[in-house]
Every structure is written in structure tokens, then in C-alpha cells.
Design an enzyme around this catalytic site. Structure first.
Site, PDB file in Angstrom:
ATOM      1  N   LYS A 119       0.819  -1.260  -0.195  1.00  0.00           N
ATOM      2  CA  LYS A 119      -0.050   0.115  -0.055  1.00  0.00           C
ATOM      3  C   LYS A 119       0.746   1.117   0.076  1.00  0.00           C
ATOM      4  O   LYS A 119       0.384   2.267  -0.425  1.00  0.00           O
ATOM      5  CB  LYS A 119      -1.131  -0.065   1.059  1.00  0.00           C
ATOM      6  CG  LYS A 119      -1.849  -1.063   1.032  1.00  0.00           C
ATOM      7  CD  LYS A 119      -3.187  -1.211   2.109  1.00  0.00           C
ATOM      8  CE  LYS A 119      -4.213  -2.142   1.616  1.00  0.00           C
ATOM      9  NZ  LYS A 119      -3.913  -3.398   1.616  1.00  0.00           N
TER      10      LYS A 119
HETATM   11  C1  LIG Z   1      -4.500  -4.283   0.832  1.00  0.00           C
HETATM   12  C2  LIG Z   1      -3.824  -5.777   0.747  1.00  0.00           C
HETATM   13  C3  LIG Z   1      -4.125  -6.770  -0.128  1.00  0.00           C
HETATM   14  C4  LIG Z   1      -5.195  -6.649  -1.068  1.00  0.00           C
HETATM   15  O1  LIG Z   1      -5.148  -5.542  -1.944  1.00  0.00           O
HETATM   16  P1  LIG Z   1      -6.613  -5.007  -2.666  1.00  0.00           P
HETATM   17  O2  LIG Z   1      -6.234  -3.945  -3.744  1.00  0.00           O
HETATM   18  O3  LIG Z   1      -7.334  -4.913  -1.623  1.00  0.00           O
HETATM   19  O4  LIG Z   1      -7.378  -6.309  -3.477  1.00  0.00           O
HETATM   20  C5  LIG Z   1      -3.254  -7.919  -0.336  1.00  0.00           C
HETATM   21  N1  LIG Z   1      -2.196  -8.162   0.681  1.00  0.00           N
HETATM   22  C6  LIG Z   1      -2.109  -6.997   1.276  1.00  0.00           C
HETATM   23  C7  LIG Z   1      -0.828  -7.384   2.224  1.00  0.00           C
HETATM   24  C8  LIG Z   1      -2.581  -6.015   1.507  1.00  0.00           C
HETATM   25  O5  LIG Z   1      -2.140  -5.324   2.346  1.00  0.00           O
END
Ligand SMILES: *Cc1c(COP(=O)(O)O)cnc(C)c1O
Length: 513
Positions: A119
Site C-alpha cells: 500500500k
Molecule cells: C490491501 C492488501 C491486499 C489486497 O489488495 P486489494 O487492492 O485490496 O485487492 C493484499 N495483501 C496485502 C498485504 C494488503 O495489505
């Protein structure tokens, strides 16, 4: 040079919005999500020119196509991108590493940002965008002027989003950030990552209750017009278009790493651990722009609404509620970004390429989802989706098994449980493709560093002689977290009015400093 505008998925009018509006408001006032008016097309010629660029230069080329020069001049955009990725520990930002070379399996490591999760790739950029827009609005005002535009970002987190948002916004002028999380219900490293940030504009609220309680409070605050008008509540949740945009870059970047000459016979599948459908949607945009990705594989855990859709055409919210899994960042009932894909599927397959009609049909579908917890897509829509996507569902047991297996076969490489959901799906595809005598390449997205999910990783690996979490998993940066102090406000009355009170108090304190 582009003059890109945006529109809402639910709009039945020809109205458009600027990039700035889409970033600051996050969600359209009709409840829809913002999409670019056109998806820019990139020719093979251009792809060749891009194939040697650094991550930052590539991000610049891509973002230029989505942000008008008269909204953010190109040189400013370049500076924003440089600043956003200067906090990453890898010079490549998102390196591609071989995992099992004999099977053409590669990992795209997305966890080299400040909070060790993917993120960061988006939220470092979004934080700088917020600051940029505010600076411009306030440029003629005095430092302490009461007239200054300010934003109060309020968000709820079950772990990863909160810390990535805090690191994206810490120390930014005219922005305050409040992150609500459920007391004792997030991992201790995740809590430390948030509460050890001591910048005056960062406020962690440990709320006695569940994640849903936190989210409900945040949603109510967003709908509270009076509060909103006064404190300018901003959102940075996963539906913010700028987050999707920033994530497009690493699809191009990793593609060029694996296939520099753009050999069309080299078939590449991307496998993406998915929850809210933001990450894999960025891959869809890359594909639609012209990057010759063979398939995007959606990997879900036991919260499998996306996998069920790809198998049946039914998008159905489960009545039993969300399941707690070993990959908690993917524990969702509904994937909020999926609405964006549905809009394109409707527009391309059920209308004559008409934006306004697509908005109309989508509205009906969203009403059905709200009232009956169900969208039933006609077969031509499912068929179209399967041209770009495939899907897999992975259980907790398999998640642990794969962490173990990869540790054995890939020189003690340690997967986090979310990445393991993706790698499990990749291994299934490898087996299927081998049976069909097809040679393909697999880029499995690694979305978090294993240190963030100690319990699952330890459960999988503790039987291995010599394995030690502190030595083998925990990075130096996380060892010293919290040594300089921690700041958190406990909220034991999980009501909207109590949270409002805390926010108002903290904002008043900030203004005194
Ligand atoms: C947020 C997240 C995801 C999922 O991603 P999306 O964009 O919500 O599909 C997968 N793995 C981790 C570690 C995350 O923080």
C-alpha cells in the site's frame, strides 16, 4: 499532452471532474467511483521506448497520460514522483526476483516502502498529492491565517492501510490524520508501526470494539454534513483513483524486467492476492492500455466473492459475514473496486460503448446488490471478464503449506501469508499449463513483508531446525520501533459522538502548537 477528465461509474449525465476533485473527494456524490474518461493507449513503439526507464521515469510517463498538464505541470509531477519513492529501501522500488526459476516463477516484491506493505506504493504518492493541492490553494495565505484550506483525513484500519496512510501523511502541512483501529485486534507490529509515529498531525485512536465498529463510525462521520463542512474530511481508502493510478506502474516495470525485447511469444500471467480489487484493477488498466499481459489471476482467500463471480457470473455477498483468515488484509465481503470493472464490462458488452447507458445499468446492478446482496451478470459479461481474468481460492491450510514448501525449495525464501495465497495460485496455474504443454511465465505479486504477519509465518516454519523469527524475518527497522515513544488515544466508548469529541480536541491542540 493529455487533457484527461474523470467521470463517475454511476453517472447518467455527461458531467466530468478534474483529477484534483477525484483525489480530494475520493467518492463521487452519486455514490459512484471515478474513472478516466478514456483509457490512454500505448503503442508497441512507445512500450519499447519505455522498457529501459527507471521506475520513477516510467511512473511519470504513465501518470502524464492520466493527469492534464494544466492541472499538474509535468515538472511538478516529476518532483512529486521523486519525493514519493525516495522513502523506499530498494533502488528499483519494486524489484522482480526469481522464486523458482525452473518453473518461470517470479515474485514482484512490493514491500520495500516505509511500512513494509504494497500500500506504500500508492499512499506515499497520495500523501504528496494532498500536500501539493493544499499548498497551491494556500499559496497566497499567511502561515497562520485562519483562511487556510485544511483537510482532516479520517480512516479505519484492520492493519495495513492505517500505517501506510500515516507514513504517507506524517508531517504534511494543513493535513491532520486520524486512524481508528480496534483495540487488541490488530497485530502488535502493525499497532507499533502506527503508534510510534510522533508527528503532531498524526492521531491513532484505539477504539474498544471491532473493525466494523470503527468503519461504521468513519462512514457516519463522512455523511455528517455539518462536521464535514467544518473539518473537511478527506478519504484515502482503496477507492481513491490516485491509488489505482500509482499501482499501474509496477505492472509495466516488471513486464519490462522479464521481457525486455517485448517478445510476443513470451506469455506472462500476473497473479494478484486480492481483497478490495484495487491491486489487480491496476493490472487491468495496464492491459487495456496495451501492455500484452496474457492473464490476470485473481487470488482470494476464503473470502472468495471474486472467485465465485469468475466461476458463476454471480456477485453475491455472503450472509454468514466475513471470515477471519491468515491473510487479514484480504478479509472482505464485497470488493469495493469491483464496481469499476463492472462498469467497463457493461459498457463494452451491454451498451453500444455508451458511458451514460453504462451508468444506468450499473446503478440498477448496485441497487440489486444493496437490496438482494446479489448481482447476476449475463453470460456475455462473464465471458468477456474471463478474457482478461482467471481466479483461484486458497484455504488457510494451503496458505501455510505453501509458506513451508517455498522455504524448502526456494533457498529459505519466506513468504507472508497474503503473498502465499498468490504463490499457491501460481503453482496451480503452473501445473495446469504444464499438463497442457504450454510454457508460460508467472509474476506473483508479493504484497507484504513476512515480519508483519508473525503468527502465520511462525506457525508455518517453527518446525524447521534453526529457524528464528528475530534473525530470519524481522528487519532492523522494525526492531527499533517505538523506542522513541508512542502516542495513542484510547476510546473506550465506541460511539460517533465520543470519536467526534476526540477529533475536535486533538485538532484544537494541534492548532495551538
Ligand atoms: C490491501 C492488501 C491486499 C489486497 O489488495 P486489494 O487492492 O485490496 O485487492 C493484499 N495483501 C496485502 C498485504 C494488503 O495489505
Amino acid at each position: 499532452m493529455s487533457s484527461q477528465q474523470y467521470r463517475s461509474t454511476r453517472s447518467t449525465q455527461p458531467e466530468t471532474f478534474s483529477f484534483e476533485e477525484t483525489v480530494i473527494t475520493g467518492l463521487a456524490s452519486d455514490g459512484g467511483l471515478f474513472l478516466p474518461s478514456v483509457i490512454p493507449q500505448v503503442s508497441l513503439e512507445t512500450l519499447k521506448e519505455w522498457s529501459n526507464l527507471s521506475f520513477q521515469d516510467l511512473a511519470h510517463e504513465i501518470m502524464k497520460l492520466y493527469i492534464s498538464n494544466d492541472e499538474i505541470p509535468e515538472s511538478d509531477l516529476k518532483d512529486l514522483i521523486q519525493a514519493s519513492y525516495s522513502t523506499f529501501r530498494s533502488t528499483e522500488i519494486t524489484p522482480l526476483v526469481p522464486l523458482i526459476e525452473s518453473k518461470n516463477l517470479y515474485l514482484l516484491e512490493l514491500f520495500h516502502g516505509p511500512t513494509f506493505a504494497f500500500k506504500d506504493v500508492a499512499l506515499q504518492f497520495v500523501g504528496n498529492l494532498f500536500e501539493y493541492f493544499l499548498k497551491r490553494k494556500n499559496s497566497k495565505l499567511d502561515e497562520n491565517s485562519k483562511e487556510r484550506h485544511k483537510i482532516t483525513v479520517v480512516g479505519a484500519t484492520s492493519g495495513d492501510t492505517g500505517s501506510a496512510a500515516i507514513y504517507g501523511l506524517r508531517g504534511k502541512k494543513d493535513v491532520s490524520v486520524f486512524i481508528l483501529y480496534p483495540t487488541n485486534r490488530i497485530s502488535s507490529i502493525q499497532e507499533l508501526q502506527m503508534t510510534s509515529v510522533l508527528d503532531a498531525n498524526v492521531h491513532c485512536l484505539s477504539v474498544l470494539g471491532t473493525f466494523d465498529d470503527c468503519q461504521d463510525i468513519v462512514k457516519t462521520l463522512f455523511r455528517d454534513k455539518e462536521f464535514n463542512d467544518k473539518y473537511h474530511i478527506g478519504a484515502i481508502n482503496s477507492i481513491n483513483w490516485a491509488r489505482i493510478l500509482a499501482q499501474i506502474t509496477y505492472y509495466f516495470y516488471s513486464f519490462f524486467k522479464l521481457n525486455k525485447n517485448l517478445d510476443i511469444n513470451k506469455k506472462i500471467k500476473y497473479v494478484v492476492p486480492s481483497g478490495n480489487f484495487g491491486d489487480v484493477l491496476a493490472g487491468y488498466f495496464a492491459k487495456k492500455m496495451g501492455l500484452p499481459i496474457e492473464k490476470l489471476v485473481i487470488a482470494t482467500n476464503e473470502n472468495d466473492i471474486l472467485d465465485r463471480f469468475m466461476k458463476t457470473g454471480k456477485y453475491q455477498k455472503e450472509s454468514v459475514g466475513v471470515k477471519s483468515t491468515l491473510s487479514p488484509a484480504m478479509d472482505i465481503l464485497i470488493s469495493s473496486n469491483f464496481e469499476r470493472l463492472l462498469w467497463y464490462l457493461i459498457k463494452d458488452n451491454l451498451t453500444n460503448n455508451n458511458d451514460l447507458e453504462a451508468g444506468k445499468v450499473l446503478n440498477d446492478w448496485m441497487v440489486s446488490l444493496k437490496e438482494n446482496n446479489l448481482i447476476e451478470a449475463p453470460s456475455e459479461v462473464l465471458k468477456a471478464a474471463l478474457k482478461d481474468f482467471d481466479s483461484e481460492r486458497v484455504s488457510n491450510e494451503e496458505t501455510l503449506e505453501t509458506i513451508k514448501e517455498i522455504y524448502q525449495v526456494a533457498e529459505k525464501y519466506i513468504l507472508d501469508p497474503h503473498t502465499s495465497v498468490g504463490v499457491t495460485s501460481s503453482l496451480r496455474h503452473i501445473q495446469k499449463d504444464e499438463q497442457n504443454n504450454e510454457q508460460k511465465y508467472y509474476i506473483s505479486l508479493s504484497t507484504a513483508h513476512p515480519a508483519k504477519f508473525a503468527d502465520a509465518v511462525n506457525e508455518a516454519l517453527e518446525e524447521n531446525k534453526g529457524y528464528n523469527f528475530d534473525n530470519d524475518v524481522l528487519p532492523e527497522e522494525l526492531k527499533s520501533l517505538g523506542k522513541e515513544g508512542r502516542r495513542v488515544t484510547f476510546v473506550d466508548d465506541n460511539s460517533v459522538s465520543e470519536v467526534k469529541k476526540v477529533i475536535i480536541e486533538k485538532l484544537a491542540e494541534e492548532n495551538k502548537i
